[in-house]
Design an enzyme around this catalytic site. Structure first.
Site, mmCIF file in Angstrom:
data_model
loop_
_atom_site.group_PDB
_atom_site.id
_atom_site.type_symbol
_atom_site.label_atom_id
_atom_site.label_comp_id
_atom_site.label_asym_id
_atom_site.label_seq_id
_atom_site.Cartn_x
_atom_site.Cartn_y
_atom_site.Cartn_z
ATOM 1 N N TYR A 1 38.567 20.180 -16.408
ATOM 2 C CA TYR A 1 37.790 19.993 -17.652
ATOM 3 C C TYR A 1 36.293 20.141 -17.445
ATOM 4 O O TYR A 1 35.546 20.494 -18.372
ATOM 5 C CB TYR A 1 38.118 18.630 -18.295
ATOM 6 N N GLU B 1 14.618 39.572 -7.513
ATOM 7 C CA GLU B 1 15.476 39.343 -8.691
ATOM 8 C C GLU B 1 14.677 38.898 -9.915
ATOM 9 O O GLU B 1 15.250 38.332 -10.854
ATOM 10 C CB GLU B 1 16.549 38.300 -8.371
ATOM 11 N N HIS C 1 27.994 39.165 -5.257
ATOM 12 C CA HIS C 1 26.594 38.787 -5.103
ATOM 13 C C HIS C 1 26.399 37.263 -5.034
ATOM 14 O O HIS C 1 26.109 36.749 -3.964
ATOM 15 C CB HIS C 1 25.794 39.423 -6.257
ATOM 16 N N TYR D 1 27.966 13.310 -25.125
ATOM 17 C CA TYR D 1 27.805 12.545 -23.894
ATOM 18 C C TYR D 1 26.325 12.288 -23.615
ATOM 19 O O TYR D 1 25.499 13.194 -23.654
ATOM 20 C CB TYR D 1 28.409 13.360 -22.736
ATOM 21 N N HIS E 1 19.101 30.639 -8.655
ATOM 22 C CA HIS E 1 20.031 31.706 -8.249
ATOM 23 C C HIS E 1 20.359 31.509 -6.777
ATOM 24 O O HIS E 1 19.452 31.373 -5.954
ATOM 25 C CB HIS E 1 19.394 33.073 -8.481
ATOM 26 N N HIS F 1 23.443 32.304 -3.395
ATOM 27 C CA HIS F 1 24.643 32.979 -2.886
ATOM 28 C C HIS F 1 25.549 31.908 -2.287
ATOM 29 O O HIS F 1 25.980 32.015 -1.141
ATOM 30 C CB HIS F 1 24.268 34.022 -1.824
HETATM 31 ZN ZN LIG Z 1 20.813 37.290 -5.024
#
Ligand SMILES: [Zn+2]
Length: 212
Positions: free
Chosen positions: A114, A74, A156, A209, A93, A95
């Site tokens: 929120y 990726e 994905h 914040y 990243h 899953h």
């Molecule tokens: Zn992936």
């Protein structure tokens, strides 16, 4: 930041933390950090526990890689995010189960709570499906991330970005928590969404914040 042993170790620790925190299983996710010359990214196909600092792949923003290992499959969306977003210094990243469940239904996460503002806007979008590792997936992800720090990827998983690996990992945990709460609410019915005016107020409060 410079490529360094410390940063390589933090990339590996972040990948291991994803699994320890329950937002990733096996070696499906990947992690990267911006460096002066491009990015450091987890290698392709290695269990995180086996990754040594030298296995972390240094890449240029032109996609060139100079390491014994291949970069994560990726790498394209990691590279493209750094190339187009000056505010991003780290990317996680995964899953993760609940975010991916919603993504498998082509559903993003609306302003049902929120805390959705933690990702920078009034929703967390779901990018349309494209084959993993492709330029098309990267293009879809970049669009879904416009004005946001997180998005889902249809069929994905999800992407969370931040100013540091710590921030990107914390956001990924937050997005997975929101996805789980939304999924749970959906078992009873579609929850009422907060009004745009209220989300504007929340987003303004989030900007202030933690500032002195
Ligand atoms: Zn992936």
């Amino acid at each position: 930041m410079r490529d360094s042993l410390d940063l390589r170790q933090t990339v590996i620790a972040t990948a291991l933390d994803m699994n320890a925190l329950g937002i990733n299983r096996g070696k499906s996710g990947n992690v990267s950090a911006r460096i002066d010359t491009g990015l450091l990214i987890t290698p392709s196909g290695m269990p995180y526990a086996d990754i040594a600092p030298d296995d972390v792949v240094a890449m240029g923003l032109d996609g060139s890689a100079d390491a014994p290992r291949k970069p994560s499959s990726e790498w394209r969306f990691h590279r493209d995010i750094y190339a187009s977003r000056d505010d991003v210094h780290a990317i996680v990243h995964t899953h993760s189960p609940f975010a991916t469940t919603l993504a498998c239904l082509d559903r993003g996460i609306p302003a049902f709570h929120y805390m959705i503002a933690v990702a920078g806007g009034t929703d967390i979008r779901c990018a349309p499906y494209a084959t993993f590792g492709t330029q098309q997936l990267s293009d879809h992800a970049l669009r879904a991330l416009a004005g946001r720090r997180a998005c889902l990827l249809a069929h994905h998983g999800m992407i969370a970005v931040g100013e540091s690996l710590k921030a990107a990992l914390a956001l990924a945990v937050e997005v997975e928590t929101l996805a789980e709460m939304y999924w749970r609410a959906l078992q009873i019915g579609e929850p009422v969404h907060l009004a745009p005016d209220e989300m504007d107020t929340v987003l303004r409060k989030f900007e202030d914040y933690g500032k002195p």
